[in-house]
Enzyme design. Structure first.
Site, PDB file in Angstrom:
ATOM      1  CB  CYS A  68      53.495  36.938  29.233  1.00  0.00           C
ATOM      2  SG  CYS A  68      52.796  38.038  28.033  1.00  0.00           S
ATOM      3  CE  LYS A  96      45.580  34.783  41.494  1.00  0.00           C
ATOM      4  NZ  LYS A  96      44.467  35.702  41.812  1.00  0.00           N
ATOM      5  CE  LYS A 114      37.070  39.422  43.126  1.00  0.00           C
ATOM      6  NZ  LYS A 114      38.355  39.657  43.567  1.00  0.00           N
ATOM      7  CD  GLU A 174      37.719  42.212  46.288  1.00  0.00           C
ATOM      8  OE1 GLU A 174      38.219  43.208  45.730  1.00  0.00           O
ATOM      9  OE2 GLU A 174      37.976  41.049  45.941  1.00  0.00           O
ATOM     10  NE  ARG A 189      53.248  34.812  34.743  1.00  0.00           N
ATOM     11  CZ  ARG A 189      53.761  35.454  35.774  1.00  0.00           C
ATOM     12  NH1 ARG A 189      53.547  35.005  36.987  1.00  0.00           N
ATOM     13  NH2 ARG A 189      54.489  36.526  35.597  1.00  0.00           N
ATOM     14  CD  GLU A 217      38.492  40.889  39.456  1.00  0.00           C
ATOM     15  OE1 GLU A 217      39.703  41.118  39.384  1.00  0.00           O
ATOM     16  OE2 GLU A 217      37.978  40.291  40.430  1.00  0.00           O
ATOM     17  CG  ASN A 238      56.345  38.070  31.836  1.00  0.00           C
ATOM     18  OD1 ASN A 238      55.490  38.898  31.532  1.00  0.00           O
ATOM     19  ND2 ASN A 238      56.595  37.722  33.087  1.00  0.00           N
ATOM     20  N   GLY A 239      57.127  40.709  29.698  1.00  0.00           N
ATOM     21  CA  GLY A 239      57.557  42.066  30.064  1.00  0.00           C
ATOM     22  C   GLY A 239      57.280  43.015  28.920  1.00  0.00           C
ATOM     23  CG  HIS A 270      26.265  63.237  47.605  1.00  0.00           C
ATOM     24  ND1 HIS A 270      25.704  64.463  47.849  1.00  0.00           N
ATOM     25  CD2 HIS A 270      26.575  62.719  48.811  1.00  0.00           C
ATOM     26  CE1 HIS A 270      25.685  64.693  49.154  1.00  0.00           C
ATOM     27  NE2 HIS A 270      26.203  63.642  49.760  1.00  0.00           N
ATOM     28  CD1 TRP A 278      46.236  39.368  29.800  1.00  0.00           C
ATOM     29  CD2 TRP A 278      47.598  41.133  29.594  1.00  0.00           C
ATOM     30  NE1 TRP A 278      45.526  40.495  30.142  1.00  0.00           N
ATOM     31  CE2 TRP A 278      46.329  41.590  30.020  1.00  0.00           C
ATOM     32  CE3 TRP A 278      48.609  42.069  29.388  1.00  0.00           C
ATOM     33  CZ2 TRP A 278      46.056  42.937  30.255  1.00  0.00           C
ATOM     34  CZ3 TRP A 278      48.339  43.408  29.621  1.00  0.00           C
ATOM     35  CH2 TRP A 278      47.063  43.833  30.054  1.00  0.00           C
TER      36      TRP A 278
HETATM   37  C1  G6P Z   1      45.283  41.863  38.745  1.00  0.00           C
HETATM   38  C2  G6P Z   1      44.499  40.697  39.305  1.00  0.00           C
HETATM   39  C3  G6P Z   1      43.776  41.127  40.575  1.00  0.00           C
HETATM   40  C4  G6P Z   1      44.763  41.691  41.566  1.00  0.00           C
HETATM   41  C5  G6P Z   1      45.608  42.822  40.967  1.00  0.00           C
HETATM   42  C6  G6P Z   1      46.761  43.189  41.865  1.00  0.00           C
HETATM   43  O1  G6P Z   1      44.423  42.833  38.281  1.00  0.00           O
HETATM   44  O2  G6P Z   1      43.573  40.213  38.351  1.00  0.00           O
HETATM   45  O3  G6P Z   1      43.117  40.012  41.152  1.00  0.00           O
HETATM   46  O4  G6P Z   1      44.083  42.166  42.689  1.00  0.00           O
HETATM   47  O5  G6P Z   1      46.176  42.406  39.719  1.00  0.00           O
HETATM   48  O6  G6P Z   1      47.604  42.086  41.958  1.00  0.00           O
HETATM   49  P1  G6P Z   1      48.571  41.796  43.177  1.00  0.00           P
HETATM   50  O7  G6P Z   1      49.246  40.495  42.799  1.00  0.00           O
HETATM   51  O8  G6P Z   1      49.525  42.937  43.247  1.00  0.00           O
HETATM   52  O9  G6P Z   1      47.744  41.670  44.401  1.00  0.00           O
END
Ligand code: G6P
Length: 614
Positions: A2, A609, A491, A487, A27, A494, A101-102, A510, A75
Site C-alpha cells: 500500500c 515490492k 524470478k 533466485e 507497493r 514472480e 498503510n499497515g 532425492h 495491496w
Molecule cells: C517482496 C519483494 C521481493 C523482496 C522481498 C523482501 O516479496 O517482492 O522482491 O525480495 O519482499 O523485501 P526487502 O525489501 O526486505 O528486500
C-alpha cells in the site's frame, strides 16, 4: 505494501496525488482512490478497483477542485480488492476521510465495540475501523482532530501510516506512523506526504522521516509540527534526498525491470565506489571499521531476510564462512521471529532488506536487539526503517529499484556481503593481505564483466521463445550457485507465473529427478569452479532422462556445452564472484519469458515490492 500520498499547497492537488500514486504503484495495485477537500471544506472521495489508470479514467468527469487531498494505492489485506474496500475510507458522518498503510491487529475488538455504539460499516477493512474510531472519539470527547487521532492511536495495536482530512478544514492534513513508513516533503508553502520519497523528489529535496508514534500536522502557511502520542512536541530533522527524478523514469527502456537489469554495471560501480580503493588493494567499510571489537569477538553470524534478500543472505553465508571462518546461519525473518531464536550477545545479526521496511525483518531485528546481539543492516533505501533501527550497516547504493522483481538490488546485496566478508576476514586475520588485494582487483573488474554478460541479451531473448510455454522449470546449482538457482527460479515464478523450483544440484536425485521428462526444462548453473565435475554428473543425469537443459557455463567450457541443449557463456571470475555474473542471464531469461507470455513484469499479480505487513 500500500502506498499513501497527501498534498497541501498551490499546485493542482489531484495531479500531484495521481502522479504520486503512479510512483508508489509498485507497493500495491489492486485498487486506488483519492479524497479531495474543496476550498469550501467539502470532501469528495473517488475510488476504483484495479490500477491507478482505472482511477484516472473514473475521475475524468468528476469535480477535482481541491485545496488539499490524500490518496492511496492498495495491496489487499482485509477484504478483497473492490471499490468498497479501496481507500480512502469515510467516517460514518462523512466528516473524516482516511488512508492507511499497515494492519490494525485488534480491529475486530474495536469494530465490535463501535458497532455497539451504533456505527455502521461499509467495507471489510481494518482501516474503516480506524477512521470510525477517530470520529467516534472526536464527537464523544468534543475534541479536535489531532487529539482524537492521538487517543485512537493509543487504542490501536498494529502497524500504521495514516493521513486524515476533515470536512471544513481544507488547510490541514493530519498524519501519523508506527512501523509503516511516512515521509513529509517540505516545499515553499506546500507539503507532500508519502510512503516513500519517490512522489516527493520532483518537487523538493527537503524531507522529514516521521518517527514511530509521531503525529505530523501540516497546515497551509504554517511550519510542520510533529507531536508524540503523549502530546509532546518532537524535533524536526530535515534530510536532503540523495536521488534524482531521472532515476525514477524508465530512461527509454520498455520496463523498469529491463532498465534495472541493464543498470547493473553502473549500480555495482556505485556500490563499490569509495569502498574498494587504492587500486583494489584496500576495502573500506565504515560499519566494520567503527565496530572492530564486535567483529573481532563475534562467535557466530545470523542472517535474517525475506525473498530475494534471503537468497543474497545464503550467498553471504558461503562468503562469510569461507573468508572469516565463522559459523553462519541464514533464517527467513518470518520464521526467526517465531521460532524462539537462540541469540547470544557475541552473535552478529545481519538483516538484509532492499526496501528497509519489510515487517518480518524489522520484527527479527527487534528480537535480536532485545537479546543483546549487535545488528548490522544491509539496505538500499536511505532513511528507511531498517537502517534506523540497526546498530550499524552498509547501504548498497544501487538507486531506486521500481520493478517488483528485484534485480540490481540483489547483485548490490551480494556485492556488499562480499566486501563485508573480505573486510571482516582481514580484520580477523583469516584473509591475508595478498588474498585481499587479489580479490579487490577482481571486484573492480566486475562492473565491466557484467557489461559483457549483458551482451547475451539478444541470444537470451531468442532462447526465451523456445521455453515460453513450459509449465515447470528446475533450476540447479551447487556451492555459491545453489542460492543463485533459488533466485533464478524465484524470478521466473514472480513475473511469468510459471512454476519453478531451485535446488542444490546434488539433491536432485532425492526427489526432483522424478519430475524430469521432455516437458520439464532444467536451467543448470555450472561455472568453472571446484564443484564443476560434480555438476557435470548432474547434467548427465538430467540428459539421461530426456530433460532439456539450458546451461550457464564459463567461456571455453567444453564438457557441459556438449551435453546441454542451449549454452550461455559467462566470463571467468573467481568462484566467490560467480553469483553476480551468473544471476544476470537468469534475470534476462525470466524477463523475456514473462514478456512473451504478455505479463506485466513491473507489477506482477498479487505481489508488492515493499511488504510492510506480516
Ligand atoms: C517482496 C519483494 C521481493 C523482496 C522481498 C523482501 O516479496 O517482492 O522482491 O525480495 O519482499 O523485501 P526487502 O525489501 O526486505 O528486500
Amino acid at each position: 505494501m500500500c502506498g499513501i500520498v497527501g498534498y497541501i499547497g498551490d499546485r493542482n492537488v489531484y495531479d500531484v496525488l495521481i502522479k504520486g500514486l503512479h510512483r508508489l504503484e509498485y507497493r500495491g495495485y489492486d485498487s486506488a482512490g483519492v479524497a479531495l477537500e474543496t476550498p469550501e471544506g467539502n470532501i469528495n472521495v473517488y475510488k476504483a478497483r484495479g490500477k491507478v489508470a482505472n482511477l484516472e479514467a473514473f475521475c475524468k468527469d468528476k469535480n477535482l477542485d481541491a485545496s488539499c487531498g490524500i490518496a492511496h494505492t492498495r495491496w489487499a489485506t482485509h477484504g478483497e480488492p473492490s471499490d468498497s474496500n479501496a481507500h480512502p475510507h469515510f467516517s460514518e458522518d462523512k466528516k473524516l476521510a482516511l488512508v492507511h498503510n499497515g494492519t490494525i491487529e485488534n480491529y475486530k475488538v474495536l469494530k465490535d465495540a463501535l458497532i455497539k455504539h451504533g456505527c455502521k460499516f461499509h467495507s471489510e477493512t481494518d482501516t474503516e475501523v480506524l477512521v470510525q474510531l477517530i470520529e467516534y472519539i472526536r464527537l464523544k470527547n468534543d475534541c479536535d482532530l489531532i487529539d482524537a487521532v492521538r487517543e485512537a492511536l493509543h487504542q490501536v495495536q498494529g502497524a500504521y501510516a495514516i493521513a486524515v482530512i476533515e470536512c471544513g478544514h481544507p488547510e490541514q492534513i493530519v498524519a501519523a506512523r508506527k512501523s509503516s513508513p511516512l515521509v513529509i516533503g517540505i516545499g515553499k508553502n506546500e507539503f507532500f506526504l508519502a510512503s516513500d520519497a519517490t512522489p516527493i523528489v520532483e518537487y523538493t529535496k527537503d524531507v522529514v522521516y516521521v518517527k514511530d508514534e509521531q503525529i505530523a500536522v501540516v497546515r497551509r502557511g504554517e511550519p510542520l509540527k510533529l507531536v508524540t502520542l503523549e502530546n509532546e512536541e518532537a524535533d524536526i530533522d530535515v534530510t536532503e534526498l540523495e536521488f534524482s527524478i531521472s532515476q525514477l523514469e524508465k530512461g527509454g527502456y520498455p520496463h523498469f525491470m529491463l532498465k534495472e537489469i541493464f543498470e547493473q554495471p553502473s549500480t555495482l560501480l556505485d556500490c563499490i565506489r569509495g569502498r574498494v580503493v587504492e587500486g583494489g588493494h584496500k576495502i573500506v567499510l565504515n560499519g566494520v571499521r567503527d565496530n572492530k571489537e564486535k567483529f573481532l569477538n563475534a562467535k557466530r553470524i545470523v542472517i535474517v531476510a525475506c525473498g530475494t534478500s534471503w537468497h543474497a543472505g545464503l550467498i553471504g553465508k558461503y562468503l562469510l564462512q569461507e573468508m572469516c571462518g565463522l559459523p553462519v546461519v541464514v533464517e527467513y525473518a518470518s520464521e526467526f521471529r517465531y521460532n524462539n531464536p537462540v541469540i547470544n550477545s557475541d552473535d552478529i545479526v545481519i538483516a538484509i532488506s532492499q526496501s528497509g521496511e519489510t515487517a518480518d525483518t524489522l520484527a527479527a531485528i527487534e528480537i535480536a536487539r532485545d537479546k543483546g546481539a549487535f545488528v548490522y543492516g544491509i539496505s538500499n533505501v536511505v532513511g528507511s526503517s531498517i537502517p534506523r533501527c540497526t546498530h550499524s550497516g552498509t547501504y548498497i547504493h544501487v538507486g531506486p529499484e521500481i520493478g517488483v522483481a528485484s534485480t540490481k538490488a540483489f547483485t548490490g546485496q551480494v556485492m556488499v556481503l562480499t566486501l563485508l566478508a573480505l573486510a571482516v576476514g582481514e580484520l580477523r586475520g583469516t584473509v591475508s593481505r595478498e588474498e585481499l588485494e587479489k580479490c579487490g582487483e577482481w571486484i573492480q573488474k566486475i562492473p565491466g564483466l557484467v557489461r559483457e554478460v549483458l551482451k547475451l541479451n539478444d541470444k537470451i531473448e531468442r532462447l526465451s521463445a523456445i521455453y515460453t510455454y513450459a509449465r515447470n522449470f528446475l533450476y540447479l546449482g551447487r556451492g555459491y550457485n545453489y542460492p543463485t538457482a533459488l533466485e533464478g527460479a524465484l524470478k521466473l515464478k514472480e513475473i511469468s507465473y510459471i512454476h519453478a523450483e531451485g535446488y542444490p544440484a546434488a539433491e536432485m536425485k532425492h526427489g526432483p529427478i522424478a519430475l524430469i521428462d521432455a516437458e520439464m526444462p532444467s536451467v543448470i548453473i555450472a561455472p568453472d569452479d571446484h564443484l564443476y565435475e560434480k555438476v557435470v554428473s548432474n547434467v548427465q543425469q538430467v540428459k539421461a532422462r530426456g530433460g532439456s537443459i539450458i546451461a550457464i557455463v564459463t567461456e571455453g567450457d567444453d564438457i557441459i556445452s556438449k551435453i546441454a541443449d542451449y549454452v550461455l557463456e559467462v566470463p571467468k571470475v573467481p568462484e566467490f564472484l560467480t553469483p553476480i555474473i551468473t544471476s544476470i542471464p537468469l534475470q534476462l531469461l525470466s524477463y523475456y519469458i514473462a514478456i512473451n507470455k504478455g505479463k506485466d513484469v513491473d507489477m506482477p499479480r498479487n505481489l508488492a515490492k515493499s511488504v510492510t505487513v506480516e
